[in-house]
Write a protein that holds these residues in place. Structure first.
Motif, PDB file in Angstrom:
ATOM      1  N   THR A 137      82.454   1.217  23.648  1.00 10.12           N
ATOM      2  CA  THR A 137      82.905   0.273  22.632  1.00 10.12           C
ATOM      3  C   THR A 137      83.219  -1.078  23.250  1.00 10.12           C
ATOM      4  O   THR A 137      83.972  -1.852  22.724  1.00 10.12           O
ATOM      5  CB  THR A 137      84.148   0.816  21.916  1.00 10.12           C
ATOM      6  OG1 THR A 137      85.179   1.037  22.871  1.00 10.12           O
ATOM      7  CG2 THR A 137      83.847   2.101  21.198  1.00 10.12           C
ATOM      8  N   SER A 197      81.896   3.024  10.182  1.00  9.91           N
ATOM      9  CA  SER A 197      81.710   4.123  11.130  1.00  9.91           C
ATOM     10  C   SER A 197      82.436   5.402  10.747  1.00  9.91           C
ATOM     11  O   SER A 197      82.016   6.492  11.133  1.00  9.91           O
ATOM     12  CB  SER A 197      82.182   3.690  12.527  1.00  9.91           C
ATOM     13  OG  SER A 197      81.509   2.537  12.966  1.00  9.91           O
ATOM     14  N   LEU A 198      83.552   5.278  10.009  1.00  6.46           N
ATOM     15  CA  LEU A 198      84.393   6.438   9.745  1.00  6.46           C
ATOM     16  C   LEU A 198      84.566   6.664   8.252  1.00  6.46           C
ATOM     17  O   LEU A 198      84.636   5.705   7.476  1.00  6.46           O
ATOM     18  CB  LEU A 198      85.776   6.249  10.392  1.00  6.46           C
ATOM     19  CG  LEU A 198      85.827   6.066  11.919  1.00  6.46           C
ATOM     20  CD1 LEU A 198      87.239   5.704  12.346  1.00  6.46           C
ATOM     21  CD2 LEU A 198      85.360   7.324  12.626  1.00  6.46           C
ATOM     22  N   TYR A 210      89.515   9.547   8.247  1.00  3.03           N
ATOM     23  CA  TYR A 210      89.735   9.296   9.675  1.00  3.03           C
ATOM     24  C   TYR A 210      90.069   7.831   9.973  1.00  3.03           C
ATOM     25  O   TYR A 210      90.219   7.458  11.136  1.00  3.03           O
ATOM     26  CB  TYR A 210      88.485   9.708  10.466  1.00  3.03           C
ATOM     27  CG  TYR A 210      88.151  11.172  10.302  1.00  3.03           C
ATOM     28  CD1 TYR A 210      88.790  12.135  11.050  1.00  3.03           C
ATOM     29  CD2 TYR A 210      87.205  11.580   9.364  1.00  3.03           C
ATOM     30  CE1 TYR A 210      88.496  13.484  10.902  1.00  3.03           C
ATOM     31  CE2 TYR A 210      86.904  12.928   9.197  1.00  3.03           C
ATOM     32  CZ  TYR A 210      87.555  13.870   9.971  1.00  3.03           C
ATOM     33  OH  TYR A 210      87.272  15.207   9.804  1.00  3.03           O
ATOM     34  N   ASN A 253      87.508   5.840  19.383  1.00  3.27           N
ATOM     35  CA  ASN A 253      86.616   6.869  19.906  1.00  3.27           C
ATOM     36  C   ASN A 253      87.116   8.268  19.595  1.00  3.27           C
ATOM     37  O   ASN A 253      86.332   9.173  19.292  1.00  3.27           O
ATOM     38  CB  ASN A 253      86.439   6.690  21.411  1.00  3.27           C
ATOM     39  CG  ASN A 253      85.470   5.577  21.745  1.00  3.27           C
ATOM     40  OD1 ASN A 253      84.282   5.668  21.475  1.00  3.27           O
ATOM     41  ND2 ASN A 253      85.981   4.502  22.312  1.00  3.27           N
ATOM     42  N   ARG A 296      86.225   9.055  16.062  1.00  2.00           N
ATOM     43  CA  ARG A 296      84.817   9.435  15.915  1.00  2.00           C
ATOM     44  C   ARG A 296      84.589  10.870  16.360  1.00  2.00           C
ATOM     45  O   ARG A 296      83.814  11.611  15.734  1.00  2.00           O
ATOM     46  CB  ARG A 296      83.931   8.480  16.711  1.00  2.00           C
ATOM     47  CG  ARG A 296      83.892   7.069  16.152  1.00  2.00           C
ATOM     48  CD  ARG A 296      82.740   6.276  16.698  1.00  2.00           C
ATOM     49  NE  ARG A 296      82.825   6.131  18.139  1.00  2.00           N
ATOM     50  CZ  ARG A 296      81.924   5.468  18.871  1.00  2.00           C
ATOM     51  NH1 ARG A 296      80.875   4.929  18.272  1.00  2.00           N
ATOM     52  NH2 ARG A 296      82.067   5.350  20.165  1.00  2.00           N
ATOM     53  N   SER A 297      85.273  11.280  17.440  1.00  6.07           N
ATOM     54  CA  SER A 297      85.160  12.668  17.891  1.00  6.07           C
ATOM     55  C   SER A 297      85.727  13.622  16.849  1.00  6.07           C
ATOM     56  O   SER A 297      85.152  14.678  16.573  1.00  6.07           O
ATOM     57  CB  SER A 297      85.888  12.853  19.229  1.00  6.07           C
ATOM     58  OG  SER A 297      85.291  12.071  20.239  1.00  6.07           O
ATOM     59  N   GLN A 350      85.891  13.120  13.666  1.00  3.42           N
ATOM     60  CA  GLN A 350      84.975  13.153  12.525  1.00  3.42           C
ATOM     61  C   GLN A 350      83.787  14.061  12.809  1.00  3.42           C
ATOM     62  O   GLN A 350      83.364  14.844  11.941  1.00  3.42           O
ATOM     63  CB  GLN A 350      84.487  11.737  12.214  1.00  3.42           C
ATOM     64  CG  GLN A 350      83.510  11.661  11.063  1.00  3.42           C
ATOM     65  CD  GLN A 350      83.231  10.234  10.644  1.00  3.42           C
ATOM     66  OE1 GLN A 350      83.785   9.726   9.690  1.00  3.42           O
ATOM     67  NE2 GLN A 350      82.355   9.566  11.382  1.00  3.42           N
ATOM     68  N   THR A 351      83.246  13.999  14.025  1.00  4.05           N
ATOM     69  CA  THR A 351      82.120  14.859  14.393  1.00  4.05           C
ATOM     70  C   THR A 351      82.514  16.328  14.350  1.00  4.05           C
ATOM     71  O   THR A 351      81.786  17.169  13.800  1.00  4.05           O
ATOM     72  CB  THR A 351      81.621  14.498  15.802  1.00  4.05           C
ATOM     73  OG1 THR A 351      81.207  13.134  15.828  1.00  4.05           O
ATOM     74  CG2 THR A 351      80.450  15.381  16.206  1.00  4.05           C
TER      75      THR A 351
END
Length: 351
Positions: free
Chosen positions: A7, A183-184, A188, A223, A226-227, A229-230
């Motif tokens: 990022t 992105s989210l 999140y 970050n 994002r983890s 969310q995955t």
């Protein structure tokens, strides 16, 4: 899990050494260079190596300016001498190659373990420039006593220390609200938006070094989201109750199945479903760890905001500390996660 390096953008700042460090480095460089030059005036140097005194002076000056990197003293002394020997073999008589090699060695000694190719190029260019300027000042002369001229030339050679004293420090990218929304998903976003808000409040009060660390903390919050969310998307595809029912049903069917082929296939199916449950449990554990780390990072930003306000308004209060500890924990989590995934891949390959 992705780290803040993913990022980062081109934003950053020039990192300047403290004035005291600048002065000490310049004095050490000039003093070491002048010391050898004055000594060389009375020493019996080989005519074939007329640049050797200057090269040794450059090496000694760089060594004195790099006492904290004392383990690299042999390298700093040997690099310019090797350059003189190489130029002598080539039939050249300049200080460009000795200076370039010394600049490279100096950059490596100061900037490890994050030494990059660009740092090496900067070291070579600065070293060659500093050596050329020192050589020019010695050749032209300033009408001063030898010691004074040698000191002035040594000050010109300080250029070779520039990559270690002045460098570009990239700053982790703290995403804007637009980037977060892109992105989210909504579930999140709140911690990331909160971290961005706190960082922008801290920008006006924190010093440059602290702001670099705070930006990295904000980048980690993004970050980590994002983890999360995955992992959340993966867990949404797994119905724990349904899997347990399917496994129980298969167990009953296996007991009633007489055909060996059919029974083996159902046993294999049950094993796969049980493994899927174990994977889901591991994902839930990882999700809880990441969520707790994200809460920890946001809480630190909140503490830092209040701490900086106290330091600004109440005499005697200190700015918030423990930033390095927070960053170490965030980075260590990423390292441990990579190690766990690597171990899992190796075990899977062996199986």
């Amino acid at each position: 899990m992705s780290g803040p390096a993913e990022t980062q953008d081109s934003s950053g700042r020039l990192s300047w050494a403290a004035p005291a460090q600048w002065a000490a480095s310049a004095a050490a460089m000039a003093g070491g260079f002048a010391l050898v030059q004055v000594g060389a005036d009375v020493a019996n140097w080989s005519p074939a190596l007329t640049e050797l005194p200057a090269a040794i002076g450059l090496g000694l000056g760089a060594t004195l300016a790099s006492l904290r990197q004392w383990k690299f003293a042999p390298l700093l002394l040997a690099a310019p001498i090797a350059g003189v020997l190489a130029e002598s073999w080539l039939g050249s008589h300049t200080l460009l190659l000795p200076g370039a090699l010394l600049g490279l060695a100096t950059a490596f000694a100061h900037l490890r373990p994050r030494f990059r190719k660009l740092d090496g190029i900067n070291g070579v260019l600065a070293g060659a420039g500093g050596a050329a300027l020192a050589s020019l000042l010695l050749l032209r002369g300033l009408g001063l006593p030898l010691a004074a001229e040698a000191i002035v030339a040594g000050l010109g050679a300080v250029m070779l220390l520039l990559p270690a004293l002045v460098r570009w420090v990239p700053r982790a990218h703290v995403p804007s609200e637009r980037e977060v929304e892109r992105s989210l998903s909504a579930a999140y976003r709140p911690p990331v938006l909160r971290a961005g808000q706190l960082y922008r409040q801290l920008e006006t009060d924190a010093d440059a070094d602290m702001l670099d660390g705070l930006a990295e903390v904000g980048g980690w919050v993004f970050n980590l989201a994002r983890s999360l969310q995955t992992i959340g998307r993966q867990l949404d595809t797994v119905d724990h109750s349904d899997l347990e029912d399917r496994i129980e049903l298969l167990a009953m069917e296996i007991e009633e199945t007489a055909d060996p082929f059919t029974r083996d296939r159902r046993l294999a199916t049950a094993k796969h479903l049980e493994q899927l449950l174990r994977h889901a449990d591991q994902l839930r554990l990882e999700r809880d760890r990441i969520a707790s780390l994200q809460e920890y990072a946001v809480a630190y930003l909140e503490e830092a905001r209040v701490g900086l306000t106290l330091a600004r308004t109440l005499p005697g209060e200190q700015t918030p500390g423990r930033l390095n500890e927070v960053l170490d924990r965030l980075r260590q989590h990423a390292v441990e996660g990579d190690a766990r995934r690597q171990s899992a891949r190796e075990v899977h390959a062996l199986g």
